[in-house]
Design a protein around this motif. Sequence first.
Motif, short mmCIF file in Angstrom:
data_model
loop_
_atom_site.label_atom_id
_atom_site.label_comp_id
_atom_site.label_asym_id
_atom_site.label_seq_id
_atom_site.Cartn_x
_atom_site.Cartn_y
_atom_site.Cartn_z
N ARG A 220 0.84 -1.21 0.00
CA ARG A 220 0.00 0.00 0.00
C ARG A 220 0.87 1.25 0.00
O ARG A 220 0.55 2.24 -0.66
N ARG A 221 1.96 1.23 0.73
CA ARG A 221 2.89 2.37 0.75
C ARG A 221 3.44 2.61 -0.65
O ARG A 221 3.51 3.74 -1.13
N GLN A 222 3.81 1.54 -1.33
CA GLN A 222 4.33 1.66 -2.69
C GLN A 222 3.26 2.20 -3.64
O GLN A 222 3.55 3.02 -4.51
N GLU A 223 2.01 1.76 -3.47
CA GLU A 223 0.93 2.27 -4.30
C GLU A 223 0.74 3.77 -4.09
O GLU A 223 0.52 4.52 -5.04
N CYS A 224 0.83 4.19 -2.85
CA CYS A 224 0.71 5.61 -2.54
C CYS A 224 1.86 6.39 -3.18
O CYS A 224 1.64 7.47 -3.75
N MET A 225 3.06 5.85 -3.11
CA MET A 225 4.21 6.50 -3.74
C MET A 225 3.97 6.67 -5.24
O MET A 225 4.26 7.73 -5.81
N ALA A 226 3.44 5.62 -5.87
CA ALA A 226 3.19 5.67 -7.31
C ALA A 226 2.13 6.73 -7.64
O ALA A 226 2.27 7.47 -8.62
N GLU A 227 1.10 6.82 -6.83
CA GLU A 227 0.06 7.82 -7.07
C GLU A 227 0.61 9.23 -6.89
O GLU A 227 0.27 10.13 -7.66
N LEU A 228 1.44 9.42 -5.87
CA LEU A 228 2.04 10.74 -5.66
C LEU A 228 2.93 11.11 -6.84
O LEU A 228 2.96 12.27 -7.28
N ARG A 229 3.65 10.13 -7.37
CA ARG A 229 4.52 10.39 -8.53
C ARG A 229 3.68 10.77 -9.74
O ARG A 229 4.04 11.68 -10.50
N GLN A 230 2.54 10.10 -9.93
CA GLN A 230 1.65 10.43 -11.05
C GLN A 230 1.10 11.84 -10.91
O GLN A 230 0.79 12.49 -11.91
N GLN A 231 0.98 12.31 -9.68
CA GLN A 231 0.49 13.67 -9.46
C GLN A 231 1.57 14.72 -9.69
O GLN A 231 1.30 15.91 -9.62
N GLY A 232 2.79 14.27 -9.97
CA GLY A 232 3.84 15.21 -10.34
C GLY A 232 4.86 15.51 -9.26
O GLY A 232 5.73 16.36 -9.46
N PHE A 233 4.80 14.81 -8.14
CA PHE A 233 5.78 15.06 -7.09
C PHE A 233 7.09 14.35 -7.45
O PHE A 233 7.09 13.29 -8.07
N THR A 234 8.21 14.94 -7.06
CA THR A 234 9.51 14.36 -7.38
C THR A 234 9.79 13.16 -6.48
O THR A 234 9.21 13.01 -5.40
N LEU A 235 10.71 12.33 -6.94
CA LEU A 235 11.10 11.16 -6.15
C LEU A 235 11.66 11.59 -4.80
O LEU A 235 11.36 10.98 -3.77
N SER A 236 12.47 12.64 -4.81
CA SER A 236 13.07 13.09 -3.55
C SER A 236 12.01 13.65 -2.58
O SER A 236 12.12 13.45 -1.37
N ARG A 237 10.98 14.31 -3.10
CA ARG A 237 9.91 14.84 -2.24
C ARG A 237 9.13 13.69 -1.61
O ARG A 237 8.80 13.72 -0.43
N ILE A 238 8.83 12.68 -2.38
CA ILE A 238 8.11 11.51 -1.87
C ILE A 238 8.99 10.78 -0.87
O ILE A 238 8.50 10.33 0.18
N ALA A 239 10.27 10.67 -1.16
CA ALA A 239 11.20 9.98 -0.26
C ALA A 239 11.26 10.68 1.10
O ALA A 239 11.26 10.02 2.15
#
Length: 102
Positions: free
Chosen positions: A60-79
Amino acid sequence: MIEPITAKEMQQAYFWAAQCHPELARDRNPEEYAADFARRHGIRLPDFFGKTRTHDVAHRRQECMAELRQQGFTLSRIARLFKRDHTTVQHGIEAVKRRKGL
């Protein structure tokens, strides 16, 4: 010559642009989005943002990360949000794609 526009005109332009392009009006607060995501899936916030590695929480955490990335957030921001390295986020997003068969 281009004339300056007022704040009200800018708001109206933004409103109409957001109607045509909903991604422009996305929620820009990834913390709230992730917390809401965890609640919707019945995951305790300390587990979701912590080091818990159980199958259901990690996926579920990974799914949330993927959704945040689709919304345009950077990898470092999500990290930073999940207190992880950007390569861990990248791996999580790729894992979600593999599980979905993409």
